[in-house]
Design an enzyme around this catalytic site. Structure first.
Site, short mmCIF file in Angstrom:
data_model
loop_
_atom_site.label_atom_id
_atom_site.label_comp_id
_atom_site.label_asym_id
_atom_site.label_seq_id
_atom_site.Cartn_x
_atom_site.Cartn_y
_atom_site.Cartn_z
N HIS A 374 53.20 71.11 86.64
CA HIS A 374 53.96 70.73 85.44
C HIS A 374 54.32 71.93 84.56
O HIS A 374 54.62 71.73 83.39
CB HIS A 374 53.15 69.74 84.59
CG HIS A 374 53.10 68.36 85.14
ND1 HIS A 374 54.11 67.44 84.96
CD2 HIS A 374 52.16 67.74 85.89
CE1 HIS A 374 53.78 66.30 85.55
NE2 HIS A 374 52.61 66.46 86.13
N LYS A 565 57.91 67.13 69.97
CA LYS A 565 57.27 67.59 71.21
C LYS A 565 56.06 68.42 70.81
O LYS A 565 55.89 68.78 69.64
CB LYS A 565 58.24 68.41 72.07
CG LYS A 565 58.95 69.51 71.33
CD LYS A 565 60.02 70.19 72.19
CE LYS A 565 61.24 69.32 72.35
NZ LYS A 565 61.41 68.73 73.66
N ARG A 566 55.22 68.71 71.75
CA ARG A 566 54.07 69.56 71.49
C ARG A 566 54.52 70.88 70.88
O ARG A 566 55.55 71.42 71.26
CB ARG A 566 53.30 69.80 72.80
CG ARG A 566 52.06 70.65 72.68
CD ARG A 566 51.26 70.56 73.98
NE ARG A 566 52.09 70.84 75.15
CZ ARG A 566 52.25 72.05 75.68
NH1 ARG A 566 51.65 73.10 75.16
NH2 ARG A 566 53.00 72.22 76.77
N LYS A 571 58.90 76.16 73.35
CA LYS A 571 59.77 75.04 73.02
C LYS A 571 60.70 75.39 71.85
O LYS A 571 61.67 74.70 71.60
CB LYS A 571 58.94 73.80 72.72
CG LYS A 571 58.17 73.30 73.95
CD LYS A 571 57.29 72.10 73.62
CE LYS A 571 56.45 71.66 74.82
NZ LYS A 571 57.22 71.04 75.90
N THR A 675 60.37 64.89 79.18
CA THR A 675 60.69 63.46 79.32
C THR A 675 61.27 62.93 78.02
O THR A 675 62.00 61.94 78.03
CB THR A 675 59.46 62.63 79.71
OG1 THR A 675 58.38 62.89 78.80
CG2 THR A 675 59.02 62.96 81.13
N LYS A 679 64.33 60.11 77.19
CA LYS A 679 64.20 58.94 76.30
C LYS A 679 65.30 58.93 75.25
O LYS A 679 65.88 57.88 74.95
CB LYS A 679 62.82 58.96 75.63
CG LYS A 679 61.66 58.79 76.60
CD LYS A 679 60.34 59.18 75.95
CE LYS A 679 59.24 59.28 77.00
NZ LYS A 679 58.06 59.99 76.53
#
Length: 830
Positions: A374, A565-566, A571, A675, A679
């Site tokens: 992942h 998100k985390r 990111k 993901t 969504k």
């Protein structure tokens, strides 16, 4: 009494009688609800609390699933069909009540039944606390996958840990993250079934010794201490197909929890020390591992749940089962590196406990495991020091050494004595300390290795594990992630779900590719009007949720710009912050007329790992920027920054349907898949993003004109890095960027204290590992395109509809079918 005469014997007529569910009527539901409230809860309706009523409702819904669940277990015991055992450290399930109501088709019956009792079901919905069993995308994916496995009718069991406090409950104090225990079990969990009689004993520490077994020397593990793994079962219903699978989570308890002799001597703390030590294993998700004790506890957690899971599965096999056929009976899917210690554990059980020859056991193990990677970040590929592994799991370290010796012998046989290749492929790393590379172990042992998006799988082969891909060319494959449409569209967005069903029927819930039928409706003015009305209603719903939950409000008529998100530097939440700061600076300096600023609410949701100092500083900066921007009268409310604490699945179900813009802005080549991007697109948000992870596939499907692409590609990133990236050059050459960073550095968001955010500023100017400054100009240009597009609301709505219509590919049902076809070969059963 003989066994055959015992009333509980499996052949007794009563034992063979089917379990009957309560009548599927309002009266039947009322009767079952009151029975649970009175006889299990021990209260009358008039004296019951909200918690009493919620527990009774949950138990009633559970009762309707019970017959199907028990029947599926019986059929699986009889058929012995090949099963998937999904091993995952996380399952971010979300609230169970509504999910189970829609899965069983009970929603209308339950609502009417409770109304007949004078109860508003919405009050009980709001009372439910979601299980704290995950952190981010990994756990949400696992939850989607077990849902799809049940919906597709695939025999499977999810295995994990029943964390008492989960990751943590996030709060903010002076804008800074504070971690609080997430006591999600405090009021009871009606969805779980404890089975202490099926507990497994899990060993740790000690030493190994050699003994003679009929002339064959064998190793024996003599552990120093043990704990008990107690299973808690959760039902996982398929969507209206009669299938109910199982999620089995393990809780740690001491084998000798209480010493009465020591207690009576007055040393009360010592009397329960063993219990405290053992229960630490399942206290929290991902204990902070910057200390040796934290690292050891993480390894204990990982071994604890996989050892219990393997033992549990083997115990369920028939007594006369030939373990040579184990690959025909099970595939253990390793969800990231956390469960990889399962490989030497299965070998230990087969060789040491079942007396199987090593070569036979190794051949079996290579067919029983598959590994999902992942990440693309080297630091996220787990390694365990040989010292720690040898101290905690000495027999497993011996097994890993043997696996490595035989694997490297095979490498030498093919490629000769290429010492550099051998070092690069060895499961045992020698530098900076001798350690075990768990991703390498999983790749060497697994039948298949998969990435989670097309780009990620390519980079996994080309950049992360290239030598292994060359050695095992047929082992690597791709399965692009997906999300369950039941929770993240049908349940989270009832307005859009109803609109879709009115247009194309309800078959899309289990066949998401049918959303393609919506595509012609993007050119239907009436449908666009209805779609826009749903989005507006979802924004009002989000506003109501945030107002009640956090005292926050979403600006009327604002573009809702979401980044949830985390919190991790790759990111690039910092890039989003720089956009906000640049917009703010432009208005207050007079460079940007206020009327030209698109009304916008930037909504963040993120937790930072407790030991990740820079991530926590970024959270502080986001909140600090928000506190200034949100209260500056010069903006007249046209720009807002909202950061509700403790973002979770429950909040996501309100945020995602309301979003206009989905921020997917990671540095190209760093995000495996994502993901959340799926969504948001499925719920009618347009994406602004880099060509990274599953963004690539989303853009290809929805079309460039319905996606705001910006930034470097992965080859561009590699080329810039090779030339020598100097972020200060971008700072010097871009006036907008310079003004934004200077405003942060000036103390404008920290009460004039320039030192507060100096570490962030210095990091951006002199390191900037994830190239925020290099992509800033392109990101700002893309945001200008967003503003221009949003100004034409009708065209924006058309693009939003096309995002929904063209993203059916991202169903977790499709992902599971890909796993079945490419990896598991476990056909559904009727």
């Amino acid at each position: 009494m003989t066994p055959d005469a015992h009333p509980l014997n499996a052949t007794h007529p009563l034992a063979l009688a089917p379990v009957i569910a309560p009548p599927l009527t309002v009266d039947g539901f009322v009767e079952e609800f009151l029975h649970n409230l009175n006889f299990d809860g021990g209260v009358t309706l008039s004296a019951s609390s909200v918690n009493d009523r919620y527990l009774a409702l949950a138990c009633t819904v559970r009762d309707y699933l019970m017959a199907r669940w028990l029947e599926d277990q019986r059929r699986q015991r009889e058929s012995q069909a090949k099963s998937v055992c999904y091993l995952s450290a996380e399952y971010l399930l979300g609230r169970q009540l509504d999910n189970d109501l829609i899965a069983t088709g009970l929603s209308e019956v339950a609502t009417a039944a409770l109304a007949a009792c004078g109860i508003d079901i919405d009050e009980l919905r709001a009372h439910e606390i979601e299980p704290g069993l995950g952190n981010g995308g990994l756990g949400r994916l696992a939850a989607c996958f077990v849902d799809s496995l049940a919906t597709l009718g695939v025999p499977s069991t999810g295995y994990g840990i029943r964390y008492e406090y989960g990751i943590f409950r996030q709060t903010f104090e002076d804008g800074q993250q504070v971690e609080q225990p997430d006591a999600w079990l405090a009021l009871g969990s009606p969805w779980e079934f404890p089975h202490p009689e099926q507990a497994q004993t899990i060993a740790f520490g000690g030493h190994t010794e050699t003994h003679d077994d009929d002339g064959t020397p064998r190793s024996r593990w003599i552990p120093a201490w043990t704990v008990r793994a107690v299973p808690y079962n959760y039902m996982v219903p398929g969507f209206r197909n009669g299938r109910v699978n199982t999620l089995r989570l393990w809780s740690a308890v001491a084998t000798d929890a209480f010493d009465l002799r020591i207690f009576n001597s007055g040393d009360y703390e010592q009397a329960v020390r063993a219990q405290t030590y053992a229960e630490n294993i399942s206290k929290v998700l991902y204990p902070e591992d910057s200390t040796p004790q934290g690292k050891e506890l993480r390894l204990q957690q990982q071994y604890f749940f996989v050892a219990a899971s393997i033992a549990d599965f083997l115990d369920r096999l028939p007594v006369d089962f030939d373990l040579a056929h184990l690959p025909d009976r099970v595939i253990f899917q390793l969800n990231d590196t956390h469960p990889v210690i399962a490989v030497p554990e299965l070998l230990r059980v087969l060789v040491d406990e079942r007396g199987m020859p090593w070569d036979d056991a190794w051949a079996i193990a290579q067919k029983c495991f598959a590994y999902t990677c992942h990440t693309l970040l080297p630091e996220a590929l787990e390694v365990w020091s040989v010292e720690l592994l040898g101290r905690l799991l000495p027999r497993h370290l011996e097994i890993i050494y043997r696996v490595n010796d035989e694997f490297l012998a095979a490498v030498r046989a093919r490629f000769g004595d290429d010492e550099m290749r051998i070092r690069n492929m060895s499961i045992i790393a020698e530098f900076p300390e001798r350690s075990v590379r768990m991703a390498y172990l999983a790749t060497a042992a697994g039948a298949r290795v998969n990435g989670v998006a097309e780009l990620h799988s390519q980079l996994l082969r080309d950049k992360v594990l290239p030598a292994f891909a060359e050695f095992f060319p047929d082992k690597f494959t791709n399965v692009t992630n997906g999300v369950t449409p039941r929770r993240f569209l049908r349940l989270a967005n009832p307005g859009l779900s109803s609109l879709i069903t009115e247009a194309i029927g309800d078959g899309w819930v289990t066949d998401l590719e049918r959303l393609r039928e919506l595509e012609p409706l993007a050119d239907d003015p009436g449908f666009r009007t209805a779609f826009a009305a749903v989005k507006a209603a979802n924004k009002r719903r989000l506003n109501d949720v945030l107002l009640a939950r956090d005292g926050m409000t979403v600006g009327e008529g604002h573009l809702v710009d979401v980044m949830v998100k985390r919190l991790h530097e790759y990111k690039r939440q910092l890039l989003k912050v720089l956009h906000i700061v640049s917009s703010y600076e432009g208005v207050i300096s007079g460079r940007i007329p206020l009327a030209e600023l698109t009304p916008r609410t930037a909504l963040f949701g993120a937790k930072a790992a407790p030991g990740y100092a820079m991530a926590k500083r970024i959270i502080h900066l986001i909140n600090a920027v928000g506190s200034v921007v949100n209260t500056d009268p010069r903006l007249e409310g046209r720009l807002q920054v909202l950061f509700p604490p403790n973002y979770n699945v429950t909040l996501a179900e309100s945020v995602i349907p309301a979003a206009d813009l989905s921020e997917q802005i990671s540095l190209a080549g760093k995000e495996a898949s994502g993901t959340g991007n799926m969504k948001f697109a499925l719920n009618g948000a347009l994406t602004i993003g880099t060509d990274d992870g599953a963004n690539v596939e989303i853009r290809e499907l929805v079309g460039d004109e319905n996606f705001f692409l910006f930034g470097m590609t992965e080859p561009d990133v590699e080329a810039l890095s090779a030339r020598g990236y100097r972020p200060s050059e971008f700072y010097q050459s871009d006036a907008d960027l310079r003004r934004a960073i200077d405003l942060i550095a000036s103390g404008a968001f920290s009460g004039g204290d320039r030192s507060v955010f100096e570490p962030i500023v210095s990091n951006l100017l002199y390191e900037d590992r994830f190239m925020v400054l290099a992509d800033f100009a392109a990101y700002m240009s893309a945001q200008e395109r967003v503003d221009a597009a949003y100004a034409d609301q009708d065209a924006w709505t058309r693009s939003a509809i096309l995002n929904v219509a063209r993203c059916g590919f991202f169903s977790s049902d499709r992902s599971i079918r890909d796993y079945i076809d490419r990896i598991w070969h476990t056909p559904p059963t009727s």
